[in-house]
Design a protein around this motif. Structure first.
Motif, PDB file in Angstrom:
ATOM      1  N   LYS A 169      40.203  42.960  37.367  1.00 32.24           N
ATOM      2  CA  LYS A 169      40.683  41.597  38.339  1.00 32.24           C
ATOM      3  C   LYS A 169      39.823  40.322  37.340  1.00 32.24           C
ATOM      4  O   LYS A 169      39.634  39.914  37.362  1.00 32.24           O
ATOM      5  N   THR A 186      41.725  35.509  36.541  1.00 34.00           N
ATOM      6  CA  THR A 186      42.205  34.583  37.570  1.00 34.00           C
ATOM      7  C   THR A 186      41.786  33.306  36.935  1.00 34.00           C
ATOM      8  O   THR A 186      41.820  32.937  35.699  1.00 34.00           O
ATOM      9  N   TYR A 233      45.398  45.152  40.302  1.00 31.19           N
ATOM     10  CA  TYR A 233      44.256  45.167  42.096  1.00 31.19           C
ATOM     11  C   TYR A 233      45.647  44.542  43.517  1.00 31.19           C
ATOM     12  O   TYR A 233      45.020  44.766  44.636  1.00 31.19           O
ATOM     13  N   TRP A 250      49.596  40.949  40.422  1.00 31.35           N
ATOM     14  CA  TRP A 250      48.691  40.680  39.316  1.00 31.35           C
ATOM     15  C   TRP A 250      48.636  42.067  38.406  1.00 31.35           C
ATOM     16  O   TRP A 250      49.437  42.473  38.756  1.00 31.35           O
ATOM     17  N   TYR A 271      34.690  45.036  39.761  1.00 28.40           N
ATOM     18  CA  TYR A 271      35.113  44.353  38.913  1.00 28.40           C
ATOM     19  C   TYR A 271      34.715  46.008  37.619  1.00 28.40           C
ATOM     20  O   TYR A 271      34.499  47.433  38.446  1.00 28.40           O
TER      21      TYR A 271
END
Ligand SMILES: Cc1cc2nc3c(=O)[nH]c(=O)nc-3n(C[C@H](O)[C@H](O)[C@H](O)COP(=O)(O)O)c2cc1C
Length: 400
Positions: A107, A110, A139, A143, A184
């Motif tokens: 993750k 971003t 994810y 992504w 995470y």
């Protein structure tokens, strides 16, 4: 006597009360370095009446940042900025100060605010890097597919957690919390949904827990026992394919053996598309209760704890040892001071704000019609939680 305002312990660390400001990413760092915003935000939290303020998820290496605005703690510049920040925060109140350490795994990379609302991936042309994870599973659609971690990479990241923890101790933090939840890196090792490895880091529960156990073992070696060490657990993935509360409890017992002091029980976010029950007030408290029942760890409850009377009941009934609040503190940065008035408890006010203190201000009962300030006038002599103000040059309070 209010249970919420009674002294609490996290290992050898004492807290003035049971109210915790939960870590909240601010996406306002530059190159991982804390800025004025962090001082203003955490400074206001120091004056909330909470006994502990935990700074946001802070990356242990550059690839572990959720966004370009995340705090980091892998170099001297970042450590120096946090050392100055902790020194400034100590002058504001005697609240304990903690930091959460993280690696965002798949993750990572971003967008940051103001372009982001809920973790959209950062495009490569805007500086995204390749995320890493136990297995090469993206994810979500759109992504990046993460690079699976090699043995050497895993050893490097375990060591990065320990090095960042050592920096946190040098910077003066009272407490280190490891982020093991919300999808995470740590959580993606723990959950069978995201960990498809067949080596000693995947497969059985013991193997999936290995990364967390080794991180906590390495971190405890550098965090002395007068500072607390905690772990944010994912209590459940909310699907039969994922990790369960029993899995979280097994991990909690293993981490307790490694010297962990407390558990904060969150849940969800391993992957999109899992139907989770709508959040209701105190919805995750039963997970904290399970920790109390099945381990010797101090248990922190988090999630929609808003009403001070409910918070009082959670502590008084021993459903949890501490309550952690995030959005209620953004909504009302004096939450703890107001909670004290609601519960008839006399606590210290920042001297600069004494004129707004219940019983010093006739308007208080109009501003807070439900409050029941203590019948006797509140004391104007030095309340304990603002003692730091009286002696600005006194050594800062660390340890128990
Ligand atoms: C702005 C914001 C940032 C957050 N950042 C973090 C974080 O850095 N680490 C973490 O474990 N949880 C983070 N959370 C989750 C909160 O700590 C908390 O678990 C969640 O918001 C539920 O508590 P609440 O109902 O009191 O808001 C964040 C929440 C918010 C609202």
């Amino acid at each position: 006597m209010s249970a919420l305002f009674s002294e609490g312990r996290l290992g050898d660390l004492t807290l003035d009360n049971r109210i915790v400001v939960s870590p909240m990413c601010q996406y306002s760092a530059i190159d991982g370095v804390a800025q004025t915003w962090h001082l203003v935000h955490l400074g206001s939290m120091m004056m909330s009446g909470a006994g502990l303020v935990i700074a946001e998820a802070t990356a242990v290496e550059a690839t572990g940042r959720g966004s370009l605005g995340d705090l980091g703690l892998w170099n001297d510049g970042q450590e120096n900025a946090l050392t100055r920040l902790v020194g400034e925060l100590r002058r504001l109140s005697s609240a304990r100060i903690g930091i959460q350490l993280t690696h965002c795994g798949r993750k990572a990379a971003t967008r940051t605010i103001p372009d982001r609302w809920r973790g959209e991936p950062l495009p490569l042309e805007e500086g995204a890097w390749t995320p890493v994870a136990p297995s090469a599973l993206a994810y979500d659609e759109g992504w990046q597919t993460p690079e699976p971690l090699s043995e050497e990479d895993i050893a490097r990241i375990i060591s990065a957690f320990a090095q960042s923890a050592a920096r946190a101790v040098r910077a003066g933090f009272d407490l280190v919390e490891i982020h093991g939840a919300h999808g995470y890196l740590m959580h993606s090792f723990l959950s069978p949904i995201t960990n498809l490895r067949s080596d000693c880091w995947g497969g059985s529960l013991e193997n999936r827990n290995r990364f967390a156990v080794e991180v906590v073992e390495a971190v405890r070696k550098v965090v002395p026992t007068d500072r607390a060490l905690g772990f944010r657990f994912n209590s459940t993935d909310w699907t039969a394919e994922g990790s369960s509360l029993e899995d979280a409890l097994a991990l909690a017992r293993a981490l307790e053996d490694e010297g962990l002091d407390y558990a904060v029980m969150s849940s969800g976010n391993i992957r999109p598309g899992i139907a989770i029950p709508p959040a209701t007030p105190g919805h995750q408290v039963p997970f904290a209760t399970a920790i109390r029942e099945h381990t010797g760890l101090a248990a922190m409850a988090v999630g929609m704890i808003i009403d001070p009377h409910r918070a009082e009941e959670i502590i008084a009934s021993e459903a949890a040892d501490f309550v952690a609040l995030a959005r209620p503190m953004l909504d009302n940065p004096r939450w703890g001071l107001h909670a004290a008035a609601m519960l008839g408890q006399d606590i210290g006010y920042p001297p600069q704000y004494l004129r707004a203190r219940p019983n010093n201000w006739l308007g208080f009962s109009h501003a807070h019609p439900d409050a029941r300030p203590p019948a006797t006038a509140l004391q104007l002599d030095r309340p304990r939680s603002v003692a730091a103000w009286d002696r600005p040059d006194a050594p800062v309070r660390t340890g128990s």
